[in-house]
Design a protein around this motif. Sequence first.
Motif, PDB file in Angstrom:
ATOM      1  N   GLY A 143       0.819  -1.215   0.000  1.00  0.00           N
ATOM      2  CA  GLY A 143       0.000   0.000   0.000  1.00  0.00           C
ATOM      3  C   GLY A 143       0.847   1.256   0.000  1.00  0.00           C
ATOM      4  O   GLY A 143       0.489   2.261  -0.610  1.00  0.00           O
ATOM      5  N   HIS A 144       2.012   1.198   0.679  1.00  0.00           N
ATOM      6  CA  HIS A 144       2.941   2.323   0.720  1.00  0.00           C
ATOM      7  C   HIS A 144       3.488   2.615  -0.684  1.00  0.00           C
ATOM      8  O   HIS A 144       3.371   3.738  -1.187  1.00  0.00           O
ATOM      9  N   GLU A 145       4.055   1.603  -1.321  1.00  0.00           N
ATOM     10  CA  GLU A 145       4.717   1.838  -2.617  1.00  0.00           C
ATOM     11  C   GLU A 145       3.709   2.078  -3.744  1.00  0.00           C
ATOM     12  O   GLU A 145       3.948   2.912  -4.615  1.00  0.00           O
ATOM     13  N   THR A 188       2.457  11.108  -0.871  1.00  0.00           N
ATOM     14  CA  THR A 188       3.777  11.556  -0.416  1.00  0.00           C
ATOM     15  C   THR A 188       3.962  11.298   1.077  1.00  0.00           C
ATOM     16  O   THR A 188       2.993  11.221   1.845  1.00  0.00           O
ATOM     17  N   HIS A 189       5.243  11.211   1.479  1.00  0.00           N
ATOM     18  CA  HIS A 189       5.553  11.097   2.909  1.00  0.00           C
ATOM     19  C   HIS A 189       5.046  12.329   3.656  1.00  0.00           C
ATOM     20  O   HIS A 189       4.542  12.230   4.773  1.00  0.00           O
ATOM     21  N   GLU A 190       5.220  13.498   3.039  1.00  0.00           N
ATOM     22  CA  GLU A 190       4.857  14.756   3.699  1.00  0.00           C
ATOM     23  C   GLU A 190       3.375  14.805   4.050  1.00  0.00           C
ATOM     24  O   GLU A 190       2.981  15.432   5.039  1.00  0.00           O
ATOM     25  N   GLY A 233       0.957   3.519  -3.258  1.00  0.00           N
ATOM     26  CA  GLY A 233       0.552   4.895  -2.978  1.00  0.00           C
ATOM     27  C   GLY A 233       1.470   5.903  -3.641  1.00  0.00           C
ATOM     28  O   GLY A 233       1.011   6.884  -4.241  1.00  0.00           O
ATOM     29  N   HIS A 234       2.787   5.684  -3.552  1.00  0.00           N
ATOM     30  CA  HIS A 234       3.731   6.601  -4.217  1.00  0.00           C
ATOM     31  C   HIS A 234       3.486   6.644  -5.722  1.00  0.00           C
ATOM     32  O   HIS A 234       3.519   7.712  -6.340  1.00  0.00           O
ATOM     33  N   MET A 235       3.252   5.474  -6.329  1.00  0.00           N
ATOM     34  CA  MET A 235       3.001   5.459  -7.780  1.00  0.00           C
ATOM     35  C   MET A 235       1.730   6.224  -8.132  1.00  0.00           C
ATOM     36  O   MET A 235       1.558   6.687  -9.257  1.00  0.00           O
TER      37      MET A 235
HETATM   38 ZN   LIG Z   1       7.945   5.963   0.907  1.00  0.00          ZN
END
Ligand SMILES: [Zn+2]
Length: 213
Positions: A153-155, A163-165, A157-159
């Motif tokens: 879900g993290h990666e 963002t981390h922010e 999500g980036h695609m």
């Molecule tokens: Zn990340």
Amino acid sequence: MHCIKRLATVMLLACALRLPAAIASETLIIHVYLHDELASVTEEALYYDYLKHWEDEMHAFTSQSIEVIYHRDIPGITDIEYAARNNASSTLQAFHNAMAELRFQHYPKAINKSILVTQNGYELLDNGKTVEGLAQFEGISAIASRSSFANLGHEIGHMLGATHEHAETVRTPLLVKCETYVYPERAWDRSNCYRYSDDNRQNIVAHLRNHQP
Ligand SMILES: [Zn+2]
């Protein structure tokens, strides 16, 4: 069925036709490439542990149609020797380059995102931590280990523009904190929220709106 590059156009069409009939032009397709070291891991188990909660979350804030397609046993992709590289960027680039060679496997009118899933992380850092995943921001390729149920879900999500922010921790009804999918730092006393922050939900909606084929 795994198509290889030298197949003729007619076979390329056959590959496309083998994709699920429900795929519409706007469908988000997550292509999951299981590393050869996960031969004993069933697709059902992988889906239940790493993707079902993600798909439930996506359906909580978007009507986006989603398909998950699994790929195994593809020389040059599912046998990448990532441990020997000890370099997350290099591993992601190798995966991306290999994917470019096989791009016709992907449904041409859908939103295709590919992720290589491995057992272990990719790079031991000087601070003793390990890089457990890496993605092209708003791109088409990512890598993720199975170290956390939230890694895919993290990666993904980036695609999709998260963002981390814009990630956050959330206080749960039990007064412990959980981490939204893209929160960058894991902590032993926090659980997974299995959802994106509201800001990242907006980022994902915007990405999908802007990347309709
Ligand atoms: Zn990340």
